[in-house]
Design an enzyme around this catalytic site. Sequence first.
Site, mmCIF file in Angstrom:
data_model
loop_
_atom_site.group_PDB
_atom_site.id
_atom_site.type_symbol
_atom_site.label_atom_id
_atom_site.label_comp_id
_atom_site.label_asym_id
_atom_site.label_seq_id
_atom_site.Cartn_x
_atom_site.Cartn_y
_atom_site.Cartn_z
ATOM 1 C CD GLU A 271 -3.363 -0.687 1.685
ATOM 2 O OE1 GLU A 271 -3.672 0.282 2.277
ATOM 3 O OE2 GLU A 271 -4.067 -1.660 2.064
ATOM 4 C CG ASP A 444 -2.278 -7.368 3.493
ATOM 5 O OD1 ASP A 444 -3.063 -8.548 3.756
ATOM 6 O OD2 ASP A 444 -2.820 -6.269 3.587
#
Length: 606
Positions: A271, A444
């Site tokens: 991210e 993730d």
Amino acid sequence: MVRVLKSDVMSSGDMTSEYKDKQGGGAGQPLTKSENNDGKKTLTNGMSRVHRVLTEDEIASGRSTRWTELEIHGRVKNLSPSLWQLTHLSALFLNNNGLTRLPPEIAQLTNLTMLDISNNKLRSLPTELGDMISLCHLYLNNNQLRVLPYELGKLFRIQTLGLQGNPLSPEISKIYHETNGAQKILQFLLDHLTINTHPPPERNWVMIRHADPERPIATFTVLCYNVLCDKYATVNQYSYCPSWALNWEYRKGLIIKEIRTYEADVITLQEVETEQFRTLFQPELKQLGYAGIFEAKSRAKTMGEEERKYVDGCAIFWKVDKFDMDKQYLFEFSSVAMKKASTSENMLNRVMPRDNIGLCAVLKIKESVYANKFLGRMQIPMNDNVVGNPLVVATAHIHWDPEFCDVKLVQSMMLTHEVSRVLEEVSKKYQITQQQVPVLICGDFNSLPDSGVFEYLSKGQITRRHMDLKSFRDDSCLEKFTNSTDKNVISHPLRLDSACDINSIPFTNYTLDFKGMIDYIFATPQSLARLGILGPFDPQWVQSNKILGFPHPHVASDHIPIMAQYAIIPTTHQRQQPLQQAGPAAGVIGGGFPSTPSGAQPFLRC
């Protein structure tokens, strides 16, 4: 005379419409027999609400009641402490009394969703009211309130906030009368709430085994961290966090501080916004001695230059004194789906629309992976020297939606498939077997330890009948991503162990609605021996400070970083990889014991 009434709810419905509307007067009273002979009101949403008092015959017969709502009326000035024992209550009506004080013990009623204290004589509210986070409807009309405690801002579930008829301060009154004023007041209060909590204590380092201090052993650390992209850090998504603590200008300082604290030799980030990689992460980490690579999610290719800046992606950084870059690879899962299985409807409809990516770096090991005391002091035996050898580091951010567990699993299959292709190139270039190449896969994965994703990665295979595969169970396209001849399983050739398990790290993602481990560091245990891990986030700090979720003024992301230290096992000390069926179960924490050649001293000690 004090009147205590109990109400039964016959079916579920919207609490907002259960009560008669009195403009500025609170939620109103439920209908009584004088208004309806049956004591029953049927609402437009289909909910029926019954309000009546048991007859003497019913009481004598021992009839029990089920009630979750309580009204207390009769110009009451003081409340009995026994009221706070009724923790099952979901609605409490204290309106139209003579209360001048609301005891802080009311916060013990943790299941209240409706509280009406209208038409009393309250001049102040207890700060503990802010701990009643289940409240959806709070009526404070027609009291004598001039100020509100900032703690009310923590009531992020509030849908209705009645404040009419109070002599509010000009500042609060002005906000309240704006469009969507009630929500703006709550946000104002939350943003001005003083943060009295101390920062969380430092996380402990947990040693698993020790390297022999008298032998030259190459070691390094790796960190994995989802930093929460700015565009996802919204007040709507994280309503329990002050808006200033969600602001990127504030959070980015905490993130860099966190990275500086651990200063791992290899860092994998998810991210990361495209522009922030260029303007923040790359220059900041360069000053700390890192080089790095970045790739944005696939959608960036369809956007203009300005829009592209705000697309997030994955990044890998490494200490330049310990590693050189050899080659980098981008894994676009939508492109892999198109190349490998474009005729599959499942691939076309479920996998290809998701623009998740993986990023891979082949690093070349340098001398500084050995402790300084060995450099230039002793000659490292050629067979034990790992300088010049490769280290393959991959990271990915797998699709987030729980309804798409099949997509997560297929993307994980694509990830291992692409890493395996990289290993083919690496093994030829460095003239070692694919099994001898040390591999890290971090990221993730948006999947819990009981998921099909974790089972597949850690065990090396998964049955075709696994429920997480959904409609892919009978889809022949998955045969493109398996190295097994057994048509009942999908497998990959890597043997991977997770650095952490839920016993050591109970969560890596902590929000109001979800808490669990979804971030992982996987490593090949035959070539990388795990020496230690960064311990868990202090649960006592979370509990004692009533932390509802992250982000928080002291915690920059909804994820916490995970970190591990590894020793690089020279190829001459590596155990031969056992057959998957016969060897110890892959994925068991603590794998990676190197073999000891005959007559040689142990490479590591526990």
